[in-house]
Design a protein around this motif. Sequence first.
Motif, PDB file in Angstrom:
ATOM      1  N   PHE A   1       0.903  -1.135  -0.078  1.00 24.37           N
ATOM      2  CA  PHE A   1      -0.135  -0.125  -0.177  1.00 24.37           C
ATOM      3  C   PHE A   1       0.717   1.139  -0.041  1.00 24.37           C
ATOM      4  CE2 PHE A   1      -2.791   3.331   1.537  1.00 24.37           C
ATOM      5  CZ  PHE A   1      -3.977   2.956   0.824  1.00 24.37           C
ATOM      6  N   SER A   2       1.855   1.319   0.746  1.00 24.61           N
ATOM      7  CA  SER A   2       2.700   2.505   0.917  1.00 24.61           C
ATOM      8  C   SER A   2       3.441   2.881  -0.325  1.00 24.61           C
ATOM      9  CB  SER A   2       3.604   2.542   2.328  1.00 24.61           C
ATOM     10  OG  SER A   2       2.877   2.190   3.353  1.00 24.61           O
ATOM     11  N   ASN A   3       4.303   1.857  -0.681  1.00 22.48           N
ATOM     12  CA  ASN A   3       5.188   2.166  -1.883  1.00 22.48           C
ATOM     13  C   ASN A   3       4.619   1.479  -3.290  1.00 22.48           C
ATOM     14  OD1 ASN A   3       6.928   3.101  -0.138  1.00 22.48           O
ATOM     15  ND2 ASN A   3       7.765   1.399   0.440  1.00 22.48           N
ATOM     16  N   GLU A   4       3.473   0.971  -3.408  1.00 23.24           N
ATOM     17  CA  GLU A   4       3.134   0.642  -4.610  1.00 23.24           C
ATOM     18  C   GLU A   4       1.909   1.473  -5.041  1.00 23.24           C
ATOM     19  OE1 GLU A   4       2.799  -3.783  -5.503  1.00 23.24           O
ATOM     20  OE2 GLU A   4       4.940  -3.967  -5.232  1.00 23.24           O
ATOM     21  N   ILE A   5       1.215   2.029  -3.970  1.00 20.43           N
ATOM     22  CA  ILE A   5       0.196   2.972  -4.081  1.00 20.43           C
ATOM     23  C   ILE A   5       0.422   4.279  -3.902  1.00 20.43           C
ATOM     24  CG2 ILE A   5      -2.465   3.309  -3.591  1.00 20.43           C
ATOM     25  CD1 ILE A   5      -2.513   0.221  -3.140  1.00 20.43           C
TER      26      ILE A   5
ATOM     27  N   GLN B   1       0.836   7.981 -11.397  1.00 22.35           N
ATOM     28  CA  GLN B   1      -0.407   6.870 -11.370  1.00 22.35           C
ATOM     29  C   GLN B   1      -0.359   5.806 -12.055  1.00 22.35           C
ATOM     30  OE1 GLN B   1      -0.516   9.950 -12.152  1.00 22.35           O
ATOM     31  NE2 GLN B   1      -2.366  10.515 -13.486  1.00 22.35           N
ATOM     32  N   THR B   2       0.430   5.818 -13.222  1.00 21.46           N
ATOM     33  CA  THR B   2       0.426   4.571 -13.948  1.00 21.46           C
ATOM     34  C   THR B   2       1.284   3.513 -13.210  1.00 21.46           C
ATOM     35  OG1 THR B   2       2.476   5.602 -15.099  1.00 21.46           O
ATOM     36  CG2 THR B   2       0.311   5.855 -16.289  1.00 21.46           C
ATOM     37  N   ARG B   3       2.125   3.805 -12.269  1.00 19.33           N
ATOM     38  CA  ARG B   3       3.013   2.931 -11.579  1.00 19.33           C
ATOM     39  C   ARG B   3       2.144   2.059 -10.413  1.00 19.33           C
ATOM     40  NH1 ARG B   3       8.683   2.882 -12.475  1.00 19.33           N
ATOM     41  NH2 ARG B   3       9.295   4.775 -13.947  1.00 19.33           N
ATOM     42  N   CYS B   4       1.176   2.672 -10.026  1.00 22.01           N
ATOM     43  CA  CYS B   4       0.135   2.072  -9.024  1.00 22.01           C
ATOM     44  C   CYS B   4      -0.291   0.844  -9.243  1.00 22.01           C
ATOM     45  CB  CYS B   4      -0.997   3.028  -8.673  1.00 22.01           C
ATOM     46  SG  CYS B   4      -0.447   4.521  -8.040  1.00 22.01           S
TER      47      CYS B   4
ATOM     48  N   ASP C   1      15.678   6.305  -7.103  1.00 22.60           N
ATOM     49  CA  ASP C   1      14.266   6.108  -6.909  1.00 22.60           C
ATOM     50  C   ASP C   1      13.693   6.636  -8.358  1.00 22.60           C
ATOM     51  OD1 ASP C   1      11.631   5.638  -4.871  1.00 22.60           O
ATOM     52  OD2 ASP C   1      11.325   7.344  -6.386  1.00 22.60           O
ATOM     53  N   TYR C   2      12.561   6.261  -8.892  1.00 21.20           N
ATOM     54  CA  TYR C   2      11.876   6.558 -10.150  1.00 21.20           C
ATOM     55  C   TYR C   2      11.578   8.166 -10.104  1.00 21.20           C
ATOM     56  CZ  TYR C   2       7.609   4.654  -8.021  1.00 21.20           C
ATOM     57  OH  TYR C   2       6.556   4.126  -7.166  1.00 21.20           O
TER      58      TYR C   2
ATOM     59  N   GLU D   1      11.202  -3.029  -9.779  1.00 17.02           N
ATOM     60  CA  GLU D   1      11.137  -1.720 -10.650  1.00 17.02           C
ATOM     61  C   GLU D   1      12.752  -1.050 -10.255  1.00 17.02           C
ATOM     62  OE1 GLU D   1       7.208   0.534 -11.146  1.00 17.02           O
ATOM     63  OE2 GLU D   1       7.380  -0.099  -9.392  1.00 17.02           O
ATOM     64  N   TYR D   2      13.097  -1.199  -8.965  1.00 18.08           N
ATOM     65  CA  TYR D   2      14.348  -0.518  -8.666  1.00 18.08           C
ATOM     66  C   TYR D   2      15.579  -1.148  -9.465  1.00 18.08           C
ATOM     67  CZ  TYR D   2      11.749   2.477  -5.671  1.00 18.08           C
ATOM     68  OH  TYR D   2      10.851   3.619  -5.156  1.00 18.08           O
ATOM     69  N   LYS D   3      15.631  -2.571  -9.586  1.00 22.15           N
ATOM     70  CA  LYS D   3      16.465  -3.174 -10.119  1.00 22.15           C
ATOM     71  C   LYS D   3      16.546  -2.648 -11.806  1.00 22.15           C
ATOM     72  CE  LYS D   3      16.166  -7.411  -7.357  1.00 22.15           C
ATOM     73  NZ  LYS D   3      15.651  -8.620  -7.495  1.00 22.15           N
ATOM     74  N   GLU D   4      15.347  -2.721 -12.308  1.00 24.98           N
ATOM     75  CA  GLU D   4      15.447  -2.078 -13.671  1.00 24.98           C
ATOM     76  C   GLU D   4      15.760  -0.690 -13.945  1.00 24.98           C
ATOM     77  OE1 GLU D   4      11.056  -2.689 -14.584  1.00 24.98           O
ATOM     78  OE2 GLU D   4      11.485  -4.930 -14.229  1.00 24.98           O
TER      79      GLU D   4
END
Length: 490
Positions: A95-99, A108-111, A285-286, A326-329
């Motif tokens: 919830f915290s880091n993917e939303i 928001q496309t990353r949610c 971070d992205y 996502e962070y590895k990418e």
Amino acid sequence: MTSGQQRLVVVSNRLPAALKQENGEWTVKAGAGGLVTALAPVLKNRGGVWIGWSGSSDPTLDVDSLLSDFSSKAGYDLYTVPLTKEEVDGYYFGFSNEIIWPLFHDLQTRCRFHPKYWRMYLDVNFKFAEIVARRTTPDDYIWIQDYHLMHQAFFLKSMGVKRQIGFFLHIPFPPPDIFMKLPWRWKVIQALTEFDLVGFQTMQDRRNFLECLRRLMPEAKSEGRGPVITVKVGNREFRLGAFPISIDFNQFSEMAQREEVGQMSFRIKEALRHRKIILGVDRLDYTKGIPERIRSIQTLLRRYPDLKGRVNFVQIAVPSREEVDEYKELRTEIEQLVGRVNGEFSFPGWVPVHYHYKSFPHEELVAYYSAADIALVTPLRDGMNLVAKEYCAANASGDGVLVLSEFAGAAAQMQKYAYLVNPYDMEGIAKALHRAFHWDKEERSRHMTALRDQVRTNNIYWWVDSFLRAGIAKSLDDFPEVETLKFERG
């Protein structure tokens, strides 16, 4: 604890101490990050309390005894909220880091709006609230930190626990067209209205919140002007304020002037043959815009060939959330971009981009700040961005240039003397860097002196004071250092 002694109780996702396993032994290290730096001096020897998760999900680990040593050295009490791996996955990574993190940063496309994340977020918030209720008294002031714990006041009230409670959001608050995409938007807004004071980084964040509140609760009315206003919803009243967080200016300024840091700074310049240094410092971070920044350096060298061999871009990327795909990418993308730019422009004796994927000791980071001619701080979106302020504080020579994203919270305070850019505009950033490269010393010095004065005046203690004055009409001085408190509490 002495009766009637008001303590400041900080509640955050993580405690200011991190548990690390080294050679099979558990050790406790002081946590990094702006929040710890900001609040540790405020709690030290003032009877302060910090409540949070230890960072470990091992149920066999005796966390409390590991932390007791740290607690006595730190000068305040630490209480842990035990979390299982499943809870950490759902509430923190979910919830915290993917939303919330991507949504509030306009990405928001990353949610990933999984209902199970929401349920776990509520469960963990309830768990935190139980510890807060047990470890505090009605005299204490509870200061909740950040988006992980937006339901603390809601759950404390549902338990019938009366506390003075404030909340500070360290990340941006989005405008209604973005916030309304959150499936649990009404419940999140409702939970935030249960705090006595809700603090934001900027006036824009506060405006965004108020617009969302009015959209969801049309009966909400606001009164007052200035940084803190009052909001009424039905028979309930609470306050909203803008409190831009800052740093300990003197700590950075004095460190930059230490002899050993000065020598380190000189060695950095020597290694780069006294070319102009453009510096980027970020957690990986992205939201930080590192790939866009490297492409801007590529654009700079293509458009202004006179700078080839005369400038170096140094990017420090502090490892973060390394287990998340996502962070590895992102790390791979950055490394490939660095390789591409260096492949295009390098010649014997000069490589344009120096990329460091690691954490630096504090002194070495300050030496880099001190050595840099230009700081390139270009997040795509940021609540505040303390790197911008750290660079100014550590710029002892007083003639550095701050090139800053207009989407960083810091831009609201620093726009007059920083060079503001759009982080998505590679050509605009290239032009800004070229201009900063050719600025005369007098102009650079005038701008940096003004920036340093701004950070010196509005420092971390000013931030704490302004929040406490709005929250409980008290300042830091009302929580005096008391050496005997440790013994009185027993």
